[in-house]
Write a protein that holds these residues in place. Structure first.
Motif, mmCIF file in Angstrom:
data_model
loop_
_atom_site.group_PDB
_atom_site.id
_atom_site.type_symbol
_atom_site.label_atom_id
_atom_site.label_comp_id
_atom_site.label_asym_id
_atom_site.label_seq_id
_atom_site.Cartn_x
_atom_site.Cartn_y
_atom_site.Cartn_z
ATOM 1 N N LEU A 103 13.788 -43.680 -39.778
ATOM 2 C CA LEU A 103 13.935 -45.079 -40.174
ATOM 3 C C LEU A 103 14.140 -45.996 -38.978
ATOM 4 C CD1 LEU A 103 16.291 -44.603 -43.266
ATOM 5 C CD2 LEU A 103 13.808 -44.884 -43.250
ATOM 6 N N GLY A 104 14.841 -45.526 -37.954
ATOM 7 C CA GLY A 104 15.197 -46.403 -36.851
ATOM 8 C C GLY A 104 16.515 -47.117 -37.137
ATOM 9 N N ARG A 105 16.999 -47.823 -36.138
ATOM 10 C CA ARG A 105 18.321 -48.457 -36.245
ATOM 11 C C ARG A 105 18.321 -49.851 -35.627
ATOM 12 N NH1 ARG A 105 23.965 -46.054 -33.611
ATOM 13 N NH2 ARG A 105 25.302 -47.818 -34.204
ATOM 14 N N PRO A 106 18.726 -50.866 -36.397
ATOM 15 C CA PRO A 106 18.929 -52.198 -35.814
ATOM 16 C C PRO A 106 20.262 -52.229 -35.068
ATOM 17 C CG PRO A 106 19.396 -52.259 -38.159
ATOM 18 C CD PRO A 106 18.919 -50.863 -37.854
ATOM 19 N N VAL A 107 20.231 -51.981 -33.786
ATOM 20 C CA VAL A 107 21.446 -51.761 -33.014
ATOM 21 C C VAL A 107 22.363 -52.971 -33.032
ATOM 22 C CG1 VAL A 107 22.334 -51.225 -30.711
ATOM 23 C CG2 VAL A 107 20.270 -50.094 -31.549
ATOM 24 N N GLY A 108 21.806 -54.167 -32.946
ATOM 25 C CA GLY A 108 22.632 -55.356 -32.854
ATOM 26 C C GLY A 108 23.556 -55.583 -34.025
ATOM 27 N N THR A 109 23.204 -55.072 -35.197
ATOM 28 C CA THR A 109 24.026 -55.277 -36.395
ATOM 29 C C THR A 109 24.728 -54.002 -36.853
ATOM 30 O OG1 THR A 109 22.092 -54.882 -37.811
ATOM 31 C CG2 THR A 109 22.572 -57.170 -37.209
ATOM 32 N N THR A 110 24.602 -52.916 -36.112
ATOM 33 C CA THR A 110 25.220 -51.655 -36.539
ATOM 34 C C THR A 110 26.053 -51.026 -35.426
ATOM 35 O OG1 THR A 110 23.253 -50.380 -35.891
ATOM 36 C CG2 THR A 110 23.352 -51.171 -38.170
ATOM 37 N N ILE A 111 26.523 -51.821 -34.488
ATOM 38 C CA ILE A 111 27.263 -51.277 -33.352
ATOM 39 C C ILE A 111 28.467 -52.157 -33.067
ATOM 40 C CG2 ILE A 111 26.064 -52.587 -31.556
ATOM 41 C CD1 ILE A 111 26.080 -50.123 -29.807
ATOM 42 N N TYR A 112 29.509 -51.545 -32.495
ATOM 43 C CA TYR A 112 30.625 -52.304 -31.930
ATOM 44 C C TYR A 112 30.313 -52.502 -30.448
ATOM 45 C CZ TYR A 112 33.094 -50.815 -36.158
ATOM 46 O OH TYR A 112 33.470 -50.581 -37.453
#
Length: 238
Positions: A103-112
């Motif tokens: 799927l991939g990952r939207p890093v900007g909205t799923t990371i601290y």
């Protein structure tokens, strides 16, 4: 009669027994000197705590070198590399196709992002000071650095709450060597807890200072800043 006669004062010109001399007054340190000595001892104890906390957390580096270990720290390091190479805007709009496959990952909205921002800021600051340390080495050392700072902050927090610097020194020593904290702040374990724990303790310390009889605005502002930094580093998760 015999007892009364023995206890009676003898007649004549005999002098009374001399009164024993009073002991010389003991010399005591002035209150200011005593407080200064206590502060010096506390600072020395914090130095010992910092040295021990850092030395314990460096065992992985001594054994295996500057290597990131565990799965999450590897992703955190990769995200830090991306931030250092591409900047803020690209980082917060980064869609990582190599994570959460397929799927991939939207890093900007799923990371601290607080830990990545902190590591890049330290790396760039050291570079401006003339240090040739690599970003990998900074990320390996960040947990140990913040483990030391968390231990010292616990000492300051305990001293503030108890009013006794000895209690603060003992609390800092416990925090420096307690396994539960070591396992989340060992060098090479580049994960959120290593930085967020420091932010958490700093928040409590500044908050307690803000509850003094005569608080200052700086204590309240420092509490808010520590909490905001902690939120960026996953403080709520910790």
């Amino acid at each position: 009669l015999i007892v009364r006669g023995a206890m009676a004062k003898p007649k004549g010109g005999s002098a009374a027994a001399p009164t024993p001399a009073a002991p010389p007054p003991t010399k005591r340190l002035p209150a200011g000197a005593k407080a200064t000595a206590g502060l010096c001892v506390f600072i020395a104890a914090m130095g010992v705590v910092a040295q021990q906390a850092y030395d314990i957390r460096m065992y992985a580096i001594r054994d295996y070198g500057y290597v990131i270990h565990e799965f999450d720290p590897w992703f955190n390091y990769r995200a830090t590399e991306y931030l250092a190479a591409n900047g803020w805007h690209a980082f917060f709009h980064w869609f990582d196709y190599m994570s959460w496959y397929p799927l991939g990952r939207p890093v900007g909205t799923t990371i601290y992002p607080g830990m990545q921002i902190t590591a890049v800021a330290i790396w760039r600051a050291l570079g401006k000071l003339g240090s040739a340390i690599s970003l990998n080495d900074v990320c390996c050392l960040v947990p140990a650095w913040f483990g030391v700072s968390a231990s010292i902050l616990v000492g300051l927090f305990a001293a503030e709450c108890s009013g006794r610097k000895s209690a603060g020194a003992f609390a800092a020593l416990i925090m420096a060597i307690v396994p539960a904290h070591i396992m989340r702040s060992v060098a090479g374990g580049f994960d959120n807890e290593s930085v967020a724990t420091t932010a958490l303790v700093a928040t409590f310390y500044c908050w307690v200072r803000a509850l003094r009889d005569r608080p200052t605005a700086r204590d309240g502002e420092a509490t808010a800043d520590s909490y905001a930094f902690g939120v960026l580093c996953g403080l709520a998760y910790v």
